[in-house]
Design a protein around this motif. Structure first.
Motif, PDB file in Angstrom:
ATOM      1  N   ARG A  84       0.824  -1.200   0.000  1.00  0.00           N
ATOM      2  CA  ARG A  84       0.000   0.000   0.000  1.00  0.00           C
ATOM      3  C   ARG A  84       0.868   1.263   0.000  1.00  0.00           C
ATOM      4  N   PHE A  85       2.174   1.099   0.219  1.00  0.00           N
ATOM      5  CA  PHE A  85       3.142   2.181   0.060  1.00  0.00           C
ATOM      6  C   PHE A  85       3.932   1.894  -1.221  1.00  0.00           C
ATOM      7  N   SER A  86       3.937   2.832  -2.151  1.00  0.00           N
ATOM      8  CA  SER A  86       4.609   2.613  -3.426  1.00  0.00           C
ATOM      9  C   SER A  86       5.545   3.783  -3.716  1.00  0.00           C
ATOM     10  N   PRO A  87       6.870   3.558  -3.674  1.00  0.00           N
ATOM     11  CA  PRO A  87       7.792   4.662  -3.926  1.00  0.00           C
ATOM     12  C   PRO A  87       8.019   4.844  -5.421  1.00  0.00           C
ATOM     13  N   GLU A  88       8.461   6.061  -5.753  1.00  0.00           N
ATOM     14  CA  GLU A  88       8.783   6.360  -7.151  1.00  0.00           C
ATOM     15  C   GLU A  88       9.871   7.415  -7.163  1.00  0.00           C
ATOM     16  N   CYS A  89      10.856   7.250  -8.037  1.00  0.00           N
ATOM     17  CA  CYS A  89      11.931   8.238  -8.169  1.00  0.00           C
ATOM     18  C   CYS A  89      11.977   8.686  -9.626  1.00  0.00           C
ATOM     19  N   PRO A  90      11.223   9.741  -9.984  1.00  0.00           N
ATOM     20  CA  PRO A  90      11.131  10.151 -11.398  1.00  0.00           C
ATOM     21  C   PRO A  90      12.449  10.690 -11.956  1.00  0.00           C
ATOM     22  N   ASN A  91      13.238  11.327 -11.100  1.00  0.00           N
ATOM     23  CA  ASN A  91      14.565  11.793 -11.510  1.00  0.00           C
ATOM     24  C   ASN A  91      15.437  11.937 -10.276  1.00  0.00           C
ATOM     25  N   SER A  92      16.664  12.382 -10.458  1.00  0.00           N
ATOM     26  CA  SER A  92      17.624  12.371  -9.349  1.00  0.00           C
ATOM     27  C   SER A  92      17.285  13.374  -8.251  1.00  0.00           C
ATOM     28  N   SER A  93      16.363  14.312  -8.519  1.00  0.00           N
ATOM     29  CA  SER A  93      16.028  15.329  -7.515  1.00  0.00           C
ATOM     30  C   SER A  93      14.722  15.056  -6.799  1.00  0.00           C
ATOM     31  N   LEU A  94      13.919  14.145  -7.322  1.00  0.00           N
ATOM     32  CA  LEU A  94      12.564  13.967  -6.828  1.00  0.00           C
ATOM     33  C   LEU A  94      12.337  12.556  -6.312  1.00  0.00           C
ATOM     34  N   LEU A  95      11.562  12.485  -5.241  1.00  0.00           N
ATOM     35  CA  LEU A  95      11.171  11.180  -4.702  1.00  0.00           C
ATOM     36  C   LEU A  95       9.723  11.295  -4.256  1.00  0.00           C
ATOM     37  N   ASN A  96       8.907  10.357  -4.688  1.00  0.00           N
ATOM     38  CA  ASN A  96       7.501  10.343  -4.295  1.00  0.00           C
ATOM     39  C   ASN A  96       7.195   9.092  -3.484  1.00  0.00           C
ATOM     40  N   LEU A  97       6.159   9.199  -2.675  1.00  0.00           N
ATOM     41  CA  LEU A  97       5.646   8.023  -1.977  1.00  0.00           C
ATOM     42  C   LEU A  97       4.138   8.010  -2.189  1.00  0.00           C
ATOM     43  N   HIS A  98       3.668   7.035  -2.970  1.00  0.00           N
ATOM     44  CA  HIS A  98       2.246   6.928  -3.284  1.00  0.00           C
ATOM     45  C   HIS A  98       1.574   6.050  -2.229  1.00  0.00           C
ATOM     46  N   LEU A  99       0.428   6.537  -1.762  1.00  0.00           N
ATOM     47  CA  LEU A  99      -0.269   5.894  -0.650  1.00  0.00           C
ATOM     48  C   LEU A  99      -1.651   5.455  -1.111  1.00  0.00           C
ATOM     49  N   HIS A 100      -2.015   4.240  -0.772  1.00  0.00           N
ATOM     50  CA  HIS A 100      -3.330   3.735  -1.185  1.00  0.00           C
ATOM     51  C   HIS A 100      -3.833   2.716  -0.176  1.00  0.00           C
ATOM     52  N   ALA A 101      -5.082   2.887   0.230  1.00  0.00           N
ATOM     53  CA  ALA A 101      -5.726   1.934   1.145  1.00  0.00           C
ATOM     54  C   ALA A 101      -4.941   1.779   2.438  1.00  0.00           C
ATOM     55  N   LEU A 102      -4.552   2.909   3.009  1.00  0.00           N
ATOM     56  CA  LEU A 102      -3.784   2.854   4.249  1.00  0.00           C
ATOM     57  C   LEU A 102      -4.669   2.505   5.440  1.00  0.00           C
ATOM     58  N   GLN A 103      -4.023   2.102   6.513  1.00  0.00           N
ATOM     59  CA  GLN A 103      -4.677   1.754   7.763  1.00  0.00           C
ATOM     60  C   GLN A 103      -4.398   2.837   8.810  1.00  0.00           C
ATOM     61  N   PRO A 104      -5.244   2.958   9.814  1.00  0.00           N
ATOM     62  CA  PRO A 104      -4.980   3.971  10.857  1.00  0.00           C
ATOM     63  C   PRO A 104      -3.600   3.829  11.490  1.00  0.00           C
TER      64      PRO A 104
END
Lengths: 114, 111
Positions: free
Chosen positions: B63-83
Motif C-alpha cells: 500500500r506504500f509505493s515509492p517512485e523516483c522520477p529523476n535524481s532530484s525527486l522522490l515520491n511516496l504513493h499511498l493507497h488503502a492505508l490503515q490507521p
C-alpha cells in the motif's frame, strides 16, 4: 533485536557544563556512526559522524568518541547551551547492496537548564 | 543549498483514498530515502533509491509505493492505508557514501 541502543531516555544538564550522551551497538559490520539532533515537528539534523577506523572526531563544541572493543560511542557537548535542548539520535550505518542503511537508537532527550 | 523539502506538511486521508507525498532536493545527491517515524520512536527505514533505482525495500506493505522520477525527486504513493500507518514520514538524501540530510517530514493521519 535492537542493534543500536541509547539506554538513557532523558538527560538534564546545567548550562555551561558538559553533556555526555551514550550509545551502544551490537553489529560489528557498522562502518560509520552518526549523531542527529531533532526538534519537535522537524526532521533530524546531522551533527557529527565518525568512521569505524577512528576513535575521536571533533567539530566545535561537539566531540564523538568511539570505543570499538566495547561497541560504544558517546557524544560530548561542551559547553552546553540552551539551544542544545532537543532529542539526540545515535545512528549506525551499513552498506547494503551498494546503498547505505542507517539504524537509529531510541533517542535521548537532552534538556539544558539555565 | 542544503535543503530537502517535503510536501505536504500535513495530510489527513481516509482509508480508501489515494494520495502522494513528495520530496525534493537540489544538492546533487544520488541517494534518496523514505523513513517512517512513530511518536517517541526512532526513524525506521522504508526505502532507499540509489542512482534512481530502488536498492532497499524494508519489507514495506504494497500500500506504500515509492517512485523516483529523476535524481532530484522522490515520491511516496499511498493507497488503502490503515490507521496504524499514521506517522511522520521523513525523506532524506545523501551522496552515496555520505551523511544523510533529512527533510522536515509529512505528518500523516489516516482516519
Amino acid at each position: 533485536d535492537q542493534q543500536v541502543k541509547q539506554n538513557s531516555p532523558s538527560l538534564s544538564v546545567q548550562e555551561g557544563r558538559i553533556s555526555i550522551l551514550n550509545c551502544d551497538y551490537t553489529n560489528s559490520m557498522f562502518d560509520y556512526f552518526l549523531w542527529y539532533k531533532k526538534y519537535p515537528a522537524e526532521g533530524p539534523t546531522f551533527l557529527i559522524s565518525i568512521s569505524s577506523i577512528k576513535d575521536k572526531n571533533e567539530d566545535g563544541r561537539f566531540t564523538v568518541f568511539l570505543n570499538k572493543s566495547a561497541k560504544h560511542l558517546s557524544l560530548h557537548i561542551v559547553p552546553s547551551q540552551p539551544g542544545d535542548s532537543a532529542v539526540y539520535f545515535c545512528a549506525a550505518r551499513t552498506d547494503v547492496q551498494g546503498a547505505q542503511k542507517l539504524v537509529f537508537g531510541q533517542g535521548t532527550r537532552l534538556t539544558i537548564n539555565p | 543549498d542544503t535543503e530537502v523539502t517535503q510536501t505536504p506538511k500535513h495530510l489527513v486521508m481516509g482509508m480508501t483514498n489515494k494520495k502522494s507525498l513528495k520530496c525534493e532536493q537540489h544538492m546533487g545527491h544520488r541517494a534518496m530515502y523514505w523513513y517512517k517515524q512513530k511518536a517517541k520512536k526512532p526513524p525506521e527505514l522504508m526505502f532507499v533509491y540509489s542512482y534512481e533505482k530502488l536498492s532497499i525495500n524494508e519489507s514495506v506493505p504494497s500500500r506504500f509505493s515509492p517512485e523516483c522520477p529523476n535524481s532530484s525527486l522522490l515520491n511516496l504513493h499511498l493507497h488503502a492505508l490503515q490507521p496504524e500507518d499514521s506517522a511522520l514520514y521523513l525523506c532524506a538524501s545523501s551522496q552515496v557514501s555520505s551523511e544523510q540530510y533529512f527533510g522536515p517530514g509529512t505528518r500523516l493521519t489516516v482516519t
